[in-house]
Design a protein around this motif. Sequence first.
Motif, mmCIF file in Angstrom:
data_model
loop_
_atom_site.group_PDB
_atom_site.id
_atom_site.type_symbol
_atom_site.label_atom_id
_atom_site.label_comp_id
_atom_site.label_asym_id
_atom_site.label_seq_id
_atom_site.Cartn_x
_atom_site.Cartn_y
_atom_site.Cartn_z
ATOM 1 N N UNK A 88 0.769 -1.255 0.000
ATOM 2 C CA UNK A 88 0.000 0.000 0.000
ATOM 3 C C UNK A 88 0.799 1.303 0.000
ATOM 4 N N UNK A 89 2.122 1.256 0.095
ATOM 5 C CA UNK A 89 2.870 2.511 0.266
ATOM 6 C C UNK A 89 2.582 3.490 -0.872
ATOM 7 N N UNK A 90 2.360 4.761 -0.492
ATOM 8 C CA UNK A 90 2.007 5.788 -1.472
ATOM 9 C C UNK A 90 3.017 6.923 -1.520
ATOM 10 N N UNK A 91 3.922 6.970 -0.557
ATOM 11 C CA UNK A 91 4.926 8.040 -0.535
ATOM 12 C C UNK A 91 5.965 7.759 -1.608
ATOM 13 N N UNK A 92 6.131 8.644 -2.593
ATOM 14 C CA UNK A 92 7.088 8.388 -3.676
ATOM 15 C C UNK A 92 8.516 8.317 -3.153
ATOM 16 N N UNK A 93 9.309 7.408 -3.705
ATOM 17 C CA UNK A 93 10.720 7.360 -3.321
ATOM 18 C C UNK A 93 11.418 8.573 -3.922
ATOM 19 N N UNK A 94 12.324 9.216 -3.199
ATOM 20 C CA UNK A 94 12.982 10.432 -3.700
ATOM 21 C C UNK A 94 13.758 10.184 -4.985
ATOM 22 N N UNK A 95 13.634 11.117 -5.911
ATOM 23 C CA UNK A 95 14.443 11.087 -7.120
ATOM 24 C C UNK A 95 14.108 10.005 -8.113
ATOM 25 N N UNK A 140 2.184 3.477 -8.142
ATOM 26 C CA UNK A 140 3.002 4.338 -7.286
ATOM 27 C C UNK A 140 3.575 5.519 -8.066
ATOM 28 N N UNK A 141 3.863 5.323 -9.348
ATOM 29 C CA UNK A 141 4.451 6.391 -10.154
ATOM 30 C C UNK A 141 3.495 7.574 -10.313
ATOM 31 N N UNK A 142 2.205 7.310 -10.175
ATOM 32 C CA UNK A 142 1.215 8.381 -10.364
ATOM 33 C C UNK A 142 1.242 9.399 -9.223
ATOM 34 N N UNK A 143 1.949 9.099 -8.151
ATOM 35 C CA UNK A 143 1.997 10.014 -7.006
ATOM 36 C C UNK A 143 3.092 11.070 -7.147
ATOM 37 N N UNK A 144 3.897 10.983 -8.197
ATOM 38 C CA UNK A 144 4.889 12.039 -8.444
ATOM 39 C C UNK A 144 4.194 13.250 -9.066
ATOM 40 N N UNK A 145 4.545 14.438 -8.626
ATOM 41 C CA UNK A 145 3.944 15.656 -9.162
ATOM 42 C C UNK A 145 4.557 16.062 -10.488
ATOM 43 N N UNK A 146 5.855 15.845 -10.658
ATOM 44 C CA UNK A 146 6.528 16.175 -11.909
ATOM 45 C C UNK A 146 6.091 15.185 -12.994
ATOM 46 N N UNK A 147 5.802 15.696 -14.168
ATOM 47 C CA UNK A 147 5.298 14.820 -15.242
ATOM 48 C C UNK A 147 6.381 13.918 -15.822
ATOM 49 N N UNK A 148 7.650 14.267 -15.664
ATOM 50 C CA UNK A 148 8.734 13.461 -16.223
ATOM 51 C C UNK A 148 9.177 12.350 -15.284
ATOM 52 N N UNK A 149 9.081 12.591 -13.976
ATOM 53 C CA UNK A 149 9.647 11.678 -12.996
ATOM 54 C C UNK A 149 8.984 10.298 -12.980
ATOM 55 N N UNK A 150 7.677 10.164 -13.216
ATOM 56 C CA UNK A 150 7.095 8.816 -13.255
ATOM 57 C C UNK A 150 7.767 7.919 -14.291
ATOM 58 N N UNK A 151 8.139 8.504 -15.440
ATOM 59 C CA UNK A 151 8.783 7.706 -16.484
ATOM 60 C C UNK A 151 10.184 7.281 -16.052
ATOM 61 N N UNK A 152 10.911 8.187 -15.408
ATOM 62 C CA UNK A 152 12.251 7.841 -14.917
ATOM 63 C C UNK A 152 12.147 6.761 -13.847
ATOM 64 N N UNK A 153 11.159 6.884 -12.985
ATOM 65 C CA UNK A 153 10.914 5.899 -11.930
ATOM 66 C C UNK A 153 10.657 4.518 -12.532
ATOM 67 N N UNK A 154 9.797 4.447 -13.529
ATOM 68 C CA UNK A 154 9.509 3.158 -14.155
ATOM 69 C C UNK A 154 10.731 2.628 -14.902
ATOM 70 N N UNK A 155 11.477 3.521 -15.555
ATOM 71 C CA UNK A 155 12.695 3.094 -16.234
ATOM 72 C C UNK A 155 13.665 2.443 -15.242
ATOM 73 N N UNK A 156 13.902 3.100 -14.114
ATOM 74 C CA UNK A 156 14.818 2.569 -13.103
ATOM 75 C C UNK A 156 14.380 1.203 -12.592
ATOM 76 N N UNK A 157 13.109 1.101 -12.278
ATOM 77 C CA UNK A 157 12.616 -0.123 -11.644
ATOM 78 C C UNK A 157 12.536 -1.295 -12.609
ATOM 79 N N UNK A 158 12.061 -1.061 -13.817
ATOM 80 C CA UNK A 158 11.998 -2.154 -14.790
ATOM 81 C C UNK A 158 13.409 -2.578 -15.199
ATOM 82 N N UNK A 159 14.314 -1.607 -15.319
ATOM 83 C CA UNK A 159 15.707 -1.939 -15.628
ATOM 84 C C UNK A 159 16.302 -2.820 -14.518
ATOM 85 N N UNK A 160 16.001 -2.494 -13.272
ATOM 86 C CA UNK A 160 16.485 -3.296 -12.146
ATOM 87 C C UNK A 160 15.939 -4.725 -12.235
ATOM 88 N N UNK A 161 14.666 -4.854 -12.565
ATOM 89 C CA UNK A 161 14.051 -6.179 -12.715
ATOM 90 C C UNK A 161 14.784 -6.971 -13.793
#
Length: 614
Positions: free
Chosen positions: A351-358, A434-455
């Motif tokens: 359930x965590x909704x607080x976006x991870x920094x950066x 979780x990515x939808x909780x970022x206010x910046x429109x670019x950061x959700x994409x960077x977040x998904x890039x980082x996480x899928x790349x890690x997977x």
Amino acid sequence: MEPPESCAEDTGFESAEKIILKWDSTASEEAKEKMIFEGDRCEVDRYLQAVDEIQRSISSTGISDDAETKVNSALQIAMARLEDEFRNILLVNIHALDVESLSADSSSSRFLRTDSEVLTEGQDDQFDQEQDVALKHSESSTSVASSSYRSTSCIREIDLIPVEIIEDLKSIAQRMIAAGYLRECIQVYGSVRKSAVDASFKRLGVEKLSIGDIQRLEWDTVETKIRKWIRAAKVCVRVLFASEKRLCEQIFEGVGTSIDDSCFMETVKGPAIQLFNFAEAISISKRSPEKLFKILDLHDALEELLPDIEVVFYSKSSDSIRVQATEILSRLAEAARGILSEFENAVLREPSRVPVPGGTIHPLTRYVMNYISLISDYKQTLIELIMSKPSTGSRYSGDPTTPDMDFSELEEKTPLALHLIWIIVILQFNLESKSSHYKDTSLPHLFMMNNVHYIVQKIKGSPELREMIGDDYLKKMTGKFRQAATNYQRATWVKILHCLRDEGLHVSGGFSSGVSKSALRERFKTFNAMFEEVHRTQAMWLVPDSQLREELRISISEKLIPAYRSFLGRFRIHIESGKHPENYIKYSVEDLETAVLDFFEGYPVSQHLRRRFQ
């Protein structure tokens, strides 16, 4: 036992009775203090002959009532004495086993993995080899039995009592059983040998805990006890119980298998139940994801021991032990399946909704992928446990809180592979939420890039996991994180690059200049402001993987630098010919190249750079 010639004497009833009464500990202080079998062998032989004579007298016909009373009395005295002698011989010959050596196991054993890392699996025969060595170093009072391995190569029987002592025990047992003292013989044998087994249990660390006691322990404590239990169980089943069974067979040989089985069960039933109660408590304990791997360790250990259990506890009187072990194994398997299913649901509902920094890698992603990596290390066990899979073409759909998954494209996958792929699918589904909780429109994409790349990198880093997931699905995952990178660049840089276009700068109908200086100044100001904001913000964003970070910077530079260089080359003359050109052309091409190197480091740019790009 045939007595030596020198020990032979008249063994008529009168003489036999005298010998029996001489050793009546209730009537003689000397008889009470001394043990026959600790003295002269001729005295031992005379006493046994006397017992035989008494038993012959009972079976003779034509015996008078008075004589029968005397014979029965002598027999009772003799049996009481033999019972004491039997007990004393057993007690004197309890030798502590060197359980430290017997339980020695290497850190690479398949049953010594931890939940935080995957250790290299050893071969099953490594334990056998080490156990052979350990047995050779056990105390001198015990010796390795001669190749008595029966139907499995893992059982190691050792001589718990020297052979010559076994002959004395055997001679006593035969006479007690022949006289109708079977129950007393079994009780004495069982109580003494059980105490020996209990002592070995204590040295092995097998505690007397009830199922309730075990279930009340903290899981960290239980994990440690599981590792100890696996080591102890191997020694108990393959050495201790097997050797106890062999000892029963040696002492009660020729008397009847039901008797040696009874003595064996009298000795080990309680300890065996105590041993397996621990595994039973784990099998019915409350399920949670962190318990999966220790439950699998326990399952694998018990499954490997089951053939040995069936050999040692093969008789009908041992049914309850075999059944208990089999039922525990089944419950452990069911617990593992249930935990895996509950883990899937926990990943989906985290359930965590607080976006991870950066926009960096989410803790859930690390946890799930490390968990999956450990699951792949138990590949063979889980393949056997997970026998069903979603039917071809079925989809998880109709629920907006659950992702769609078409399994028709994965027909060739094993049920375990489908489970793992499904976990990855629901992990991504949760991450997208979780990515939808970022206010910046670019950061959700960077977040998904980082996480899928890690997977993807975690899958590539595990040969077992990569084999199960398959390169085709891995390519799809790679395409997803590359698409996320593209989406990030579009969201961030399209507007900035739009400032470097020619449209809107030319004055229609003019031939002297053709460029609106006011529009051009505004364009430079807008570019500077947008770039500075992106630079300030995205320097604090983080791409943890150095290679991915460098690729992303190169991709940005390949779009930004040529466009800026061209724009600057075409229009700088119009700015420099006017007033205060430094207010508009603030950065050189080299400045931008340097600035791009600040991106995605996860911390603010230095004061020097901040002044430079403001």
